[in-house]
Design a protein around this motif. Structure first.
Motif, PDB file in Angstrom:
ATOM      1  N   ASN A   1       4.150 -17.404  -2.635  1.00  0.00           N
ATOM      2  CA  ASN A   1       3.783 -16.722  -4.560  1.00  0.00           C
ATOM      3  C   ASN A   1       4.226 -15.834  -4.614  1.00  0.00           C
ATOM      4  O   ASN A   1       3.912 -15.561  -5.052  1.00  0.00           O
ATOM      5  N   ASP A   2       4.758 -15.221  -3.549  1.00  0.00           N
ATOM      6  CA  ASP A   2       5.262 -13.823  -4.118  1.00  0.00           C
ATOM      7  C   ASP A   2       4.504 -12.484  -3.525  1.00  0.00           C
ATOM      8  O   ASP A   2       4.758 -11.874  -4.437  1.00  0.00           O
ATOM      9  N   GLN A   3       3.243 -12.460  -3.083  1.00  0.00           N
ATOM     10  CA  GLN A   3       2.139 -12.133  -3.768  1.00  0.00           C
ATOM     11  C   GLN A   3       2.118 -10.920  -2.004  1.00  0.00           C
ATOM     12  O   GLN A   3       2.375 -11.543  -0.960  1.00  0.00           O
ATOM     13  N   PRO A   4       2.897 -10.135  -2.515  1.00  0.00           N
ATOM     14  CA  PRO A   4       2.961  -8.518  -0.414  1.00  0.00           C
ATOM     15  C   PRO A   4       1.338  -8.654  -0.732  1.00  0.00           C
ATOM     16  O   PRO A   4       0.561  -8.264  -1.358  1.00  0.00           O
ATOM     17  N   LEU A   5       1.914  -8.262   0.590  1.00  0.00           N
ATOM     18  CA  LEU A   5       0.265  -7.991   1.533  1.00  0.00           C
ATOM     19  C   LEU A   5       0.670  -6.933   2.764  1.00  0.00           C
ATOM     20  O   LEU A   5       2.540  -6.400   2.639  1.00  0.00           O
ATOM     21  N   THR A   6      -0.070  -6.200   2.963  1.00  0.00           N
ATOM     22  CA  THR A   6       0.349  -5.177   3.540  1.00  0.00           C
ATOM     23  C   THR A   6      -0.648  -4.902   5.172  1.00  0.00           C
ATOM     24  O   THR A   6      -1.926  -4.860   4.390  1.00  0.00           O
ATOM     25  N   ALA A   7      -0.205  -4.838   6.222  1.00  0.00           N
ATOM     26  CA  ALA A   7      -1.738  -5.088   7.402  1.00  0.00           C
ATOM     27  C   ALA A   7      -1.570  -3.820   7.622  1.00  0.00           C
ATOM     28  O   ALA A   7      -0.644  -2.439   8.047  1.00  0.00           O
ATOM     29  N   LEU A   8      -2.706  -2.923   8.120  1.00  0.00           N
ATOM     30  CA  LEU A   8      -2.859  -1.547   7.498  1.00  0.00           C
ATOM     31  C   LEU A   8      -3.879  -1.493   9.155  1.00  0.00           C
ATOM     32  O   LEU A   8      -4.249  -2.448  10.094  1.00  0.00           O
ATOM     33  N   SER A   9      -4.113  -0.157   9.686  1.00  0.00           N
ATOM     34  CA  SER A   9      -4.962   0.212  10.848  1.00  0.00           C
ATOM     35  C   SER A   9      -5.259   1.038  10.211  1.00  0.00           C
ATOM     36  O   SER A   9      -4.957   2.297   9.380  1.00  0.00           O
TER      37      SER A   9
ATOM     38  N   ALA B   1     -14.444  -1.248   0.160  1.00  0.00           N
ATOM     39  CA  ALA B   1     -14.481   0.099  -0.974  1.00  0.00           C
ATOM     40  C   ALA B   1     -13.617   0.844  -1.117  1.00  0.00           C
ATOM     41  O   ALA B   1     -13.059   0.332  -2.148  1.00  0.00           O
ATOM     42  N   GLN B   2     -13.423   1.507  -0.500  1.00  0.00           N
ATOM     43  CA  GLN B   2     -12.550   2.629  -0.551  1.00  0.00           C
ATOM     44  C   GLN B   2     -10.974   2.242  -0.887  1.00  0.00           C
ATOM     45  O   GLN B   2     -10.212   2.666  -1.633  1.00  0.00           O
ATOM     46  N   LEU B   3     -10.860   0.852  -0.224  1.00  0.00           N
ATOM     47  CA  LEU B   3      -9.655   0.303   0.196  1.00  0.00           C
ATOM     48  C   LEU B   3      -8.969  -0.368  -1.966  1.00  0.00           C
ATOM     49  O   LEU B   3      -8.112   0.089  -2.332  1.00  0.00           O
ATOM     50  N   SER B   4      -9.933  -1.637  -2.218  1.00  0.00           N
ATOM     51  CA  SER B   4     -10.705  -1.429  -2.902  1.00  0.00           C
ATOM     52  C   SER B   4     -10.440  -0.827  -4.378  1.00  0.00           C
ATOM     53  O   SER B   4      -9.233  -0.712  -5.281  1.00  0.00           O
ATOM     54  N   GLY B   5     -10.926   0.942  -3.962  1.00  0.00           N
ATOM     55  CA  GLY B   5     -10.838   1.853  -4.724  1.00  0.00           C
ATOM     56  C   GLY B   5      -9.321   2.725  -5.317  1.00  0.00           C
ATOM     57  O   GLY B   5      -8.795   2.653  -6.374  1.00  0.00           O
ATOM     58  N   ALA B   6      -9.223   2.478  -4.418  1.00  0.00           N
ATOM     59  CA  ALA B   6      -7.158   2.435  -3.855  1.00  0.00           C
ATOM     60  C   ALA B   6      -6.074   2.355  -5.093  1.00  0.00           C
ATOM     61  O   ALA B   6      -5.123   2.111  -4.847  1.00  0.00           O
ATOM     62  N   GLY B   7      -6.907   0.366  -4.906  1.00  0.00           N
ATOM     63  CA  GLY B   7      -6.104  -0.569  -5.627  1.00  0.00           C
ATOM     64  C   GLY B   7      -5.436  -1.671  -4.958  1.00  0.00           C
ATOM     65  O   GLY B   7      -4.467  -2.117  -5.587  1.00  0.00           O
ATOM     66  N   PHE B   8      -5.971  -1.795  -4.058  1.00  0.00           N
ATOM     67  CA  PHE B   8      -5.531  -2.361  -3.032  1.00  0.00           C
ATOM     68  C   PHE B   8      -6.756  -3.406  -2.194  1.00  0.00           C
ATOM     69  O   PHE B   8      -7.285  -2.974  -0.810  1.00  0.00           O
TER      70      PHE B   8
ATOM     71  N   VAL C   1       0.773  -1.153  -0.056  1.00  0.00           N
ATOM     72  CA  VAL C   1      -0.177  -0.337   0.662  1.00  0.00           C
ATOM     73  C   VAL C   1       1.087   1.395   0.066  1.00  0.00           C
ATOM     74  O   VAL C   1       2.202   1.712   1.203  1.00  0.00           O
ATOM     75  N   THR C   2       0.598   2.133  -0.942  1.00  0.00           N
ATOM     76  CA  THR C   2       2.030   3.482  -1.187  1.00  0.00           C
ATOM     77  C   THR C   2       0.188   4.459  -1.565  1.00  0.00           C
ATOM     78  O   THR C   2      -0.438   4.334  -2.430  1.00  0.00           O
ATOM     79  N   PRO C   3       0.991   5.624  -0.405  1.00  0.00           N
ATOM     80  CA  PRO C   3       1.459   5.834   0.671  1.00  0.00           C
ATOM     81  C   PRO C   3       1.167   5.361   1.728  1.00  0.00           C
ATOM     82  O   PRO C   3       0.520   4.183   2.433  1.00  0.00           O
ATOM     83  N   PRO C   4       2.376   4.633   3.267  1.00  0.00           N
ATOM     84  CA  PRO C   4       1.494   4.100   3.697  1.00  0.00           C
ATOM     85  C   PRO C   4       1.044   4.694   4.384  1.00  0.00           C
ATOM     86  O   PRO C   4       0.694   4.023   5.547  1.00  0.00           O
ATOM     87  N   ALA C   5       0.524   6.294   4.417  1.00  0.00           N
ATOM     88  CA  ALA C   5      -0.026   6.351   5.477  1.00  0.00           C
ATOM     89  C   ALA C   5      -1.193   7.319   4.561  1.00  0.00           C
ATOM     90  O   ALA C   5      -0.377   8.047   3.703  1.00  0.00           O
TER      91      ALA C   5
END
Length: 210
Positions: A141-149, A162-169, A94-98
Motif C-alpha cells: 500500500n506504498d507505506q514506506p518502512l525502515t528496518a533498524l538496528s 516511546a523514543q522512536l515514536s517521539g521522533a516521528g517513527f 527514518v531520517t537521519p539514517p543513523a
C-alpha cells in the motif's frame, strides 16, 4: 535455550510471554525455563536479571545463583557492562539514517506507557539510544518502512517504542505509540546481548534473528 552453565541461562523469549510471573498471561518465562531445566534433570532455581516487555521477543539472560544474579545486575547498571541490541521496523523513512536519541521519559503507570517530557520535570529520567538503518522498502500500500538496528544506552520502560515514536517513527504494530500499520505485536526484537561471565569475567556475546 542458547546457552546454559551452572551460573546462567540465555534463552530466546517469544513475544506474548511475560518475562516474570504474571497471573493474567498464562505461562511466563521463568516457569517455562525452569520446566526446561527440570526436563534436563538440572536444578531449576532462576533469578531475573533484566526484562523484556510482554509484547517483545528476544534474548534474555537468567541467573542460576544469587551470586551470579548480583554480579549480572551490577553489570546491567553499568554503562557498558551489559550491551543490549535490538531489531525494529518503523513506519516511514527514518531520517537521519543513523543517530543518537536523548529524551526525558516518564512512566505513566495509569496508562501503562512512557511519556516524553521536558528535562527536569517530575518523574522524568534520561533515556538514550542509538540507531542505524539496515534497509528501507515500501509495502503493497506504498507505506514506506525502515528496518533498524538499535542499541540501548539506558534501560527505561518502553524506551525504544516511546523514543522512536517521539521522533516521528512509531514501530509497526505499536498502536499504543501511534502506529498506523496493524500487527499482532510491535515490530521489535532483542537480537543481541553481550556481557562478562559473572564467575570468571570472560566476554560472552549472543545473537538471534527475529
Amino acid at each position: 535455550i542458547l546457552y546454559c552453565d551452572r551460573d546462567l541461562l540465555v534463552v530466546q523469549k517469544p513475544a506474548g510471554i511475560a518475562a516474570q510471573q504474571d497471573p493474567g498471561h498464562g505461562g511466563d518465562l521463568l516457569t517455562l525455563a525452569a520446566q526446561a531445566l527440570r526436563e534436563r534433570g538440572e536444578e531449576t532455581a532462576l533469578y531475573p536479571v533484566h526484562r523484556l516487555d510482554l509484547v517483545v521477543g528476544g534474548l534474555v539472560v537468567l541467573a542460576r545463583t544469587q551470586t551470579a544474579a548480583a554480579a549480572l545486575s551490577a553489570a546491567v547498571s553499568q554503562k557498558d557492562g551489559f550491551v543490549k541490541g535490538y531489531y525494529a521496523v518503523a513506519e516511514g523513512i527514518v531520517t537521519p539514517p543513523a543517530a543518537t536519541l536523548t529524551d526525558s521519559l516518564r512512566h505513566d503507570t495509569l496508562r501503562g506507557r512512557a511519556v516524553i517530557c521536558r528535562p527536569g520535570t517530575g518523574g522524568g529520567k534520561t533515556a538514550q539510544l542509538s540507531y542505524r538503518t539496515l534497509a528501507t522498502e515500501n509495502t503493497n500500500n506504498d507505506q514506506p518502512l525502515t528496518a533498524l538496528s538499535v542499541r540501548l544506552m539506558t534501560g527505561r520502560f518502553h524506551q525504544i517504542r516511546a523514543q522512536l515514536s517521539g521522533a516521528g517513527f512509531p514501530l509497526v504494530g505499536d498502536r499504543k505509540y501511534g502506529a498506523h500499520i496493524p500487527a499482532v505485536f510491535p515490530a521489535l526484537f532483542a537480537g543481541y546481548l553481550a556481557f562478562r561471565h559473572p564467575a570468571d569475567g570472560r566476554p560472552l556475546a549472543f545473537s538471534a534473528a527475529p
